[in-house]
Scaffold this motif. Sequence first.
Motif, mmCIF file in Angstrom:
data_model
loop_
_atom_site.group_PDB
_atom_site.id
_atom_site.type_symbol
_atom_site.label_atom_id
_atom_site.label_comp_id
_atom_site.label_asym_id
_atom_site.label_seq_id
_atom_site.Cartn_x
_atom_site.Cartn_y
_atom_site.Cartn_z
ATOM 1 N N GLN A 224 0.905 -1.298 0.052
ATOM 2 C CA GLN A 224 -0.155 -0.067 -0.168
ATOM 3 C C GLN A 224 0.936 1.174 -0.007
ATOM 4 O O GLN A 224 0.646 2.461 -0.653
ATOM 5 C CB GLN A 224 -0.898 -0.128 1.343
ATOM 6 C CG GLN A 224 -1.886 1.283 1.423
ATOM 7 C CD GLN A 224 -2.824 1.354 0.014
ATOM 8 O OE1 GLN A 224 -3.259 0.627 -0.184
ATOM 9 N NE2 GLN A 224 -3.176 2.723 -0.209
ATOM 10 N N THR A 225 2.015 1.109 0.588
ATOM 11 C CA THR A 225 2.957 2.259 0.622
ATOM 12 C C THR A 225 3.621 2.599 -0.762
ATOM 13 O O THR A 225 3.613 3.845 -0.847
ATOM 14 C CB THR A 225 4.224 2.098 1.691
ATOM 15 O OG1 THR A 225 3.501 1.679 3.001
ATOM 16 C CG2 THR A 225 5.137 3.398 1.767
ATOM 17 N N ILE A 226 3.813 1.657 -1.679
ATOM 18 C CA ILE A 226 4.371 1.780 -2.975
ATOM 19 C C ILE A 226 3.142 2.644 -3.637
ATOM 20 O O ILE A 226 3.335 3.436 -4.365
ATOM 21 C CB ILE A 226 4.526 0.514 -3.600
ATOM 22 C CG1 ILE A 226 5.403 -0.349 -2.814
ATOM 23 C CG2 ILE A 226 4.650 0.624 -5.198
ATOM 24 C CD1 ILE A 226 6.925 0.196 -3.257
ATOM 25 N N LYS A 227 1.844 1.903 -3.517
ATOM 26 C CA LYS A 227 0.758 2.612 -4.263
ATOM 27 C C LYS A 227 0.544 4.291 -3.913
ATOM 28 O O LYS A 227 0.467 5.171 -4.654
ATOM 29 C CB LYS A 227 -0.686 1.915 -3.958
ATOM 30 C CG LYS A 227 -1.898 2.601 -4.622
ATOM 31 C CD LYS A 227 -3.014 1.557 -4.089
ATOM 32 C CE LYS A 227 -4.102 2.024 -5.184
ATOM 33 N NZ LYS A 227 -4.661 3.369 -4.502
ATOM 34 N N GLU A 228 0.819 4.429 -2.604
ATOM 35 C CA GLU A 228 0.732 5.903 -2.072
ATOM 36 C C GLU A 228 2.098 6.776 -2.700
ATOM 37 O O GLU A 228 1.747 7.671 -2.886
ATOM 38 C CB GLU A 228 0.573 5.998 -0.720
ATOM 39 C CG GLU A 228 -0.725 5.302 -0.081
ATOM 40 C CD GLU A 228 -0.729 5.133 1.367
ATOM 41 O OE1 GLU A 228 0.341 5.646 2.105
ATOM 42 O OE2 GLU A 228 -1.751 4.562 1.967
ATOM 43 N N LEU A 229 3.041 6.185 -2.628
ATOM 44 C CA LEU A 229 4.356 6.869 -3.256
ATOM 45 C C LEU A 229 3.994 6.911 -4.814
ATOM 46 O O LEU A 229 4.651 8.119 -4.876
ATOM 47 C CB LEU A 229 5.615 5.817 -2.833
ATOM 48 C CG LEU A 229 6.040 6.152 -1.292
ATOM 49 C CD1 LEU A 229 7.040 4.955 -1.191
ATOM 50 C CD2 LEU A 229 6.466 7.455 -0.973
ATOM 51 N N LYS A 230 3.719 6.181 -5.317
ATOM 52 C CA LYS A 230 3.483 6.440 -6.767
ATOM 53 C C LYS A 230 2.614 7.540 -7.160
ATOM 54 O O LYS A 230 2.644 8.342 -7.959
ATOM 55 C CB LYS A 230 2.873 5.075 -7.526
ATOM 56 C CG LYS A 230 3.940 3.905 -7.740
ATOM 57 C CD LYS A 230 3.206 2.768 -8.419
ATOM 58 C CE LYS A 230 4.305 1.841 -8.908
ATOM 59 N NZ LYS A 230 3.817 0.644 -9.511
ATOM 60 N N HIS A 259 1.193 -8.598 -4.572
ATOM 61 C CA HIS A 259 0.516 -7.817 -3.930
ATOM 62 C C HIS A 259 0.283 -6.188 -4.341
ATOM 63 O O HIS A 259 -0.784 -5.683 -4.602
ATOM 64 C CB HIS A 259 0.945 -7.505 -2.177
ATOM 65 C CG HIS A 259 0.525 -9.083 -1.566
ATOM 66 N ND1 HIS A 259 1.378 -9.621 -0.553
ATOM 67 C CD2 HIS A 259 -0.232 -9.725 -1.910
ATOM 68 C CE1 HIS A 259 1.072 -10.500 -0.104
ATOM 69 N NE2 HIS A 259 -0.115 -10.962 -0.932
ATOM 70 N N CYS A 260 1.424 -5.824 -4.837
ATOM 71 C CA CYS A 260 1.621 -4.330 -5.470
ATOM 72 C C CYS A 260 0.789 -4.552 -6.701
ATOM 73 O O CYS A 260 -0.104 -3.513 -6.903
ATOM 74 C CB CYS A 260 2.989 -4.035 -5.924
ATOM 75 S SG CYS A 260 3.988 -3.482 -4.326
ATOM 76 N N SER A 261 0.834 -5.419 -7.401
ATOM 77 C CA SER A 261 0.136 -5.488 -8.802
ATOM 78 C C SER A 261 -1.542 -5.713 -8.477
ATOM 79 O O SER A 261 -2.193 -5.185 -9.240
ATOM 80 C CB SER A 261 0.589 -6.729 -9.710
ATOM 81 O OG SER A 261 1.900 -6.717 -10.045
ATOM 82 N N ALA A 262 -1.814 -6.303 -7.379
ATOM 83 C CA ALA A 262 -3.373 -6.515 -7.158
ATOM 84 C C ALA A 262 -3.831 -5.225 -6.483
ATOM 85 O O ALA A 262 -4.895 -4.833 -6.994
ATOM 86 C CB ALA A 262 -3.238 -7.419 -5.966
ATOM 87 N N LEU A 263 -3.114 -4.489 -6.196
ATOM 88 C CA LEU A 263 -3.469 -3.019 -5.509
ATOM 89 C C LEU A 263 -3.901 -2.183 -6.763
ATOM 90 O O LEU A 263 -4.816 -1.273 -6.710
ATOM 91 C CB LEU A 263 -2.559 -2.124 -4.649
ATOM 92 C CG LEU A 263 -2.525 -2.935 -3.418
ATOM 93 C CD1 LEU A 263 -1.253 -2.327 -2.312
ATOM 94 C CD2 LEU A 263 -3.823 -2.508 -2.720
ATOM 95 N N GLN A 264 -2.975 -2.303 -8.012
ATOM 96 C CA GLN A 264 -3.319 -1.605 -9.010
ATOM 97 C C GLN A 264 -4.515 -1.994 -10.235
ATOM 98 O O GLN A 264 -4.781 -1.174 -11.109
ATOM 99 C CB GLN A 264 -1.889 -1.511 -9.751
ATOM 100 C CG GLN A 264 -0.989 -0.775 -8.845
ATOM 101 C CD GLN A 264 0.516 -0.651 -9.488
ATOM 102 O OE1 GLN A 264 0.501 -0.354 -10.937
ATOM 103 N NE2 GLN A 264 1.834 -0.709 -9.164
ATOM 104 N N ASP A 265 -4.734 -3.276 -9.971
ATOM 105 C CA ASP A 265 -5.968 -3.715 -10.860
ATOM 106 C C ASP A 265 -7.328 -3.203 -10.522
ATOM 107 O O ASP A 265 -7.519 -2.872 -9.363
ATOM 108 C CB ASP A 265 -5.820 -5.306 -10.736
ATOM 109 C CG ASP A 265 -4.575 -5.798 -11.206
ATOM 110 O OD1 ASP A 265 -3.993 -5.193 -11.913
ATOM 111 O OD2 ASP A 265 -4.196 -6.963 -10.801
#
Length: 265
Positions: A224-230, A259-265
């Motif tokens: 989730q942190t990756i998603k927010e940083l992006k 898990h990162c990929s799942a958050l972006q789908d």
Amino acid sequence: MNILDKIVLRKKEEVASAKQQISIATLENTPAFNLKPYVFADFLLDPNRSGIIAEFKRKSPSKGLINGDVSVKEVTMQYNAAGASALSVLTDRDFFGGSADDLKIARSSNNIPVLRKDFIVDEYQILEAKAWGADIILLIAAILTPQQIVTHGALAKGLGLSVLLEVHNDEELQRSLCPYIDAIGVNNRNLTNFTVDIRTSFNLAEKIPNDFLKISESAISNPQTIKELKEVGFQGFLIGENFMKSENPGKAMQEFVAHCSALQD
């Protein structure tokens, strides 16, 4: 004297010793010195890769031994297979348990950029990095003057290397910007006491000019942190300890990327 001061003092001793043992001419005559380095940006911005700079790190001053049982070849190849955009390999021996051989093995075993992760205080270390097969060098603003960053960056770019500048606050960022940098890495770890705070990246995100690749380093353990940083503009994410503390770092990264990929789908 804080941890960073101790590391820098020891590093200067190491460089002085290395210069006595291996001449610049010898470094320049190594086979790797004439190889064309991989371009960091090409891999970091590749949509088929994760944006993660996956780090191989055995130990650290703050955590002690993290993982002393794994093979640099196996782990870095697994990182690559899991979609790493680049590899970060510690070459500091005394404080992080790394070596030149670790970097050489990672380079010979993979086809993505390799960062020499160390505390560069002398141009000699940049020549070493090239001779060992590195594609990227790290310049840490906290231990270098603005003029040193210009000089070191120009040398690295002249050798075809990519340059990652690491900063910890706005003051370091503003005084260190120069044309010889490819990426700005915001280290969420305070190098004087090794505490971490992910808010450092969020606080500096808008202050980094868009001319540079934006990297967040350390304290990243949640997809989730990756998603927010992006969402605030970061394109790269240096992660080491979160993977290395597991029994199988490569598998840990594979699951993290999924898990990162799942958050972006």
